[in-house]
Design an enzyme around this catalytic site. Structure first.
Site, PDB file in Angstrom:
ATOM      1  N   ASP A  16       0.537  -1.049  -0.228  1.00  0.00           N
ATOM      2  CA  ASP A  16       0.043   0.016   0.108  1.00  0.00           C
ATOM      3  C   ASP A  16       0.955   1.420   0.016  1.00  0.00           C
ATOM      4  O   ASP A  16       1.303   1.705   1.311  1.00  0.00           O
ATOM      5  CB  ASP A  16      -0.540   0.040   1.385  1.00  0.00           C
ATOM      6  N   SER A  36      -1.031  12.457 -17.434  1.00  0.00           N
ATOM      7  CA  SER A  36      -2.546  12.771 -17.284  1.00  0.00           C
ATOM      8  C   SER A  36      -2.664  14.104 -18.119  1.00  0.00           C
ATOM      9  O   SER A  36      -1.444  15.131 -17.873  1.00  0.00           O
ATOM     10  CB  SER A  36      -3.164  12.669 -16.088  1.00  0.00           C
ATOM     11  N   TYR A  49      -4.228  16.242  -7.306  1.00  0.00           N
ATOM     12  CA  TYR A  49      -4.157  15.589  -8.911  1.00  0.00           C
ATOM     13  C   TYR A  49      -3.684  16.157  -9.435  1.00  0.00           C
ATOM     14  O   TYR A  49      -2.613  15.942  -9.959  1.00  0.00           O
ATOM     15  CB  TYR A  49      -5.455  14.907  -9.243  1.00  0.00           C
ATOM     16  N   VAL A 103      -8.641   7.128 -20.875  1.00  0.00           N
ATOM     17  CA  VAL A 103      -9.830   5.666 -20.392  1.00  0.00           C
ATOM     18  C   VAL A 103     -10.391   4.862 -19.996  1.00  0.00           C
ATOM     19  O   VAL A 103     -10.640   5.302 -19.122  1.00  0.00           O
ATOM     20  CB  VAL A 103      -7.867   5.178 -19.992  1.00  0.00           C
TER      21      VAL A 103
END
Length: 328
Positions: free
Chosen positions: A112, A193, A206, A239
């Site tokens: 994680d 991105s 983000y 996507v």
């Protein structure tokens, strides 16, 4: 004192303007042809350039979507695979399937990355020790649960996005890349991105994390190129995946399979002006080219459109939560 122009001066000005206009037109045509060639014709570097059959590829975020597809397509190209993600049962199942279908070796580590534990990175270092790691795919990533204004973004969500997208990518790369430098070959692919290309409101953290990866990846590419290690930031728009929450693919929104096929086929091919930033899927490449070459789009206009789109997505997500809460 008044300035006067005779016919000769007027002709000179007109001629100069004509030459300037022609130069601008030729440059625009050159950029268009360059874009068409990169998007639709130019092949990428061969995977064999980075490692022989039987060398290894390490893929983070390998249990679903794009990461899982990278594992399958690299195994199909005769690379042994190290799978890293959170869920051991998924990784074990994928590993067995890869070994059965492609006769490759696999290993997996359930980690994680949000926890940022030193012992996990020591496990990765131990796993890669002595192996010929030819390819590293930094695919693990996290976005916001729903588009959210920065001022009300939960602190834990911000921390997780930065830790997973940035810290994990840097730490894994520092473990794997030295071996590539020693062998004087290797490939590092990091998932980018469009949110990193253009500031994206309501996904501010983000968007910032992906912009960081873009700059870092381009800098790393220049550092490692003399050692024979190739670095690409693989940029995508939408996507069909769990992260995007889009279930059905289309001509312009690829499935993970089609996206990864394009990514592995376009290594070292760049549509935009930044070396090391690859936009492999054709419709994403067209969008990237347009953003950089059609002045009418404008950064401010793109930001405005993105903001409106994500405000609408947020409203629909909140309404869905309300309906689900009433059912309970």
């Amino acid at each position: 004192m008044a300035i006067t122009f005779d016919a000769k001066h007027v002709r000179l000005v007109k001629t100069g303007l004509a030459y300037f206009g022609g130069a601008v037109l030729l440059y625009g045509l050159f950029r268009l042809l360059q874009g068409i060639f990169a998007i639709f014709i130019q092949p990428g570097k061969s995977l064999r350039k980075f490692g022989p059959k039987g060398s290894w590829a390490l893929v983070t975020g390998a249990s679903d979507g794009i990461g899982k597809e990278y594992a399958y397509q690299l195994a199909a190209n005769d690379f042994n695979i190290i799978l890293i993600s959170r869920t051991a049962s998924k990784l074990e199942e994928i590993g067995k399937d890869l070994e059965s279908k492609f006769s490759v070796q696999t290993e997996y580590l359930p980690i994680d990355f949000a926890a940022n534990r030193d012992e996990d990175y020591k496990k990765i270092a131990a796993c890669v020790d002595g192996k010929d790691i030819a390819i590293l795919v930094n695919n693990v990533g996290k976005s916001h649960d729903i588009p959210t204004p920065f001022l009300i973004t939960p602190e834990q969500e911000m921390k997780d996005i930065i830790t997973i997208n940035c810290t994990a990518t840097l730490r894994v790369t520092q473990i794997v890349a030295p071996g590539m430098v020693t062998r004087k070959r290797g490939l590092i692919l990091t998932m980018g991105s469009f949110a990193g290309l253009t500031p994206t409101s309501l996904l501010a953290t983000y968007s910032g994390s992906k912009a960081f990866l873009s700059s870092w990846s381009a800098a790393l590419a220049a550092e490692l190129a003399p050692s024979g290690v190739h670095v690409d930031l693989v940029t995508s728009y939408l996507v069909a995946s769990a992260m995007s929450k889009i279930r059905r693919h289309s001509m312009t929104i690829p499935s993970p399979k089609n996206f990864v096929k394009a990514a592995l086929g376009k290594i070292g091919v760049y549509v935009g002006n930044t070396a090391g930033v690859s936009t492999p899927y054709w419709s994403h490449g067209v969008m990237h080219w347009a953003l950089e070459n059609l002045a009418g789009l404008g950064s401010a206009n793109v930001i405005k459109v993105n903001k409106s789109m994500h405000e609408d997505i947020r409203k629909r997500a909140l309404r869905k939560k309300e309906r689900e809460a009433k059912k309970q």
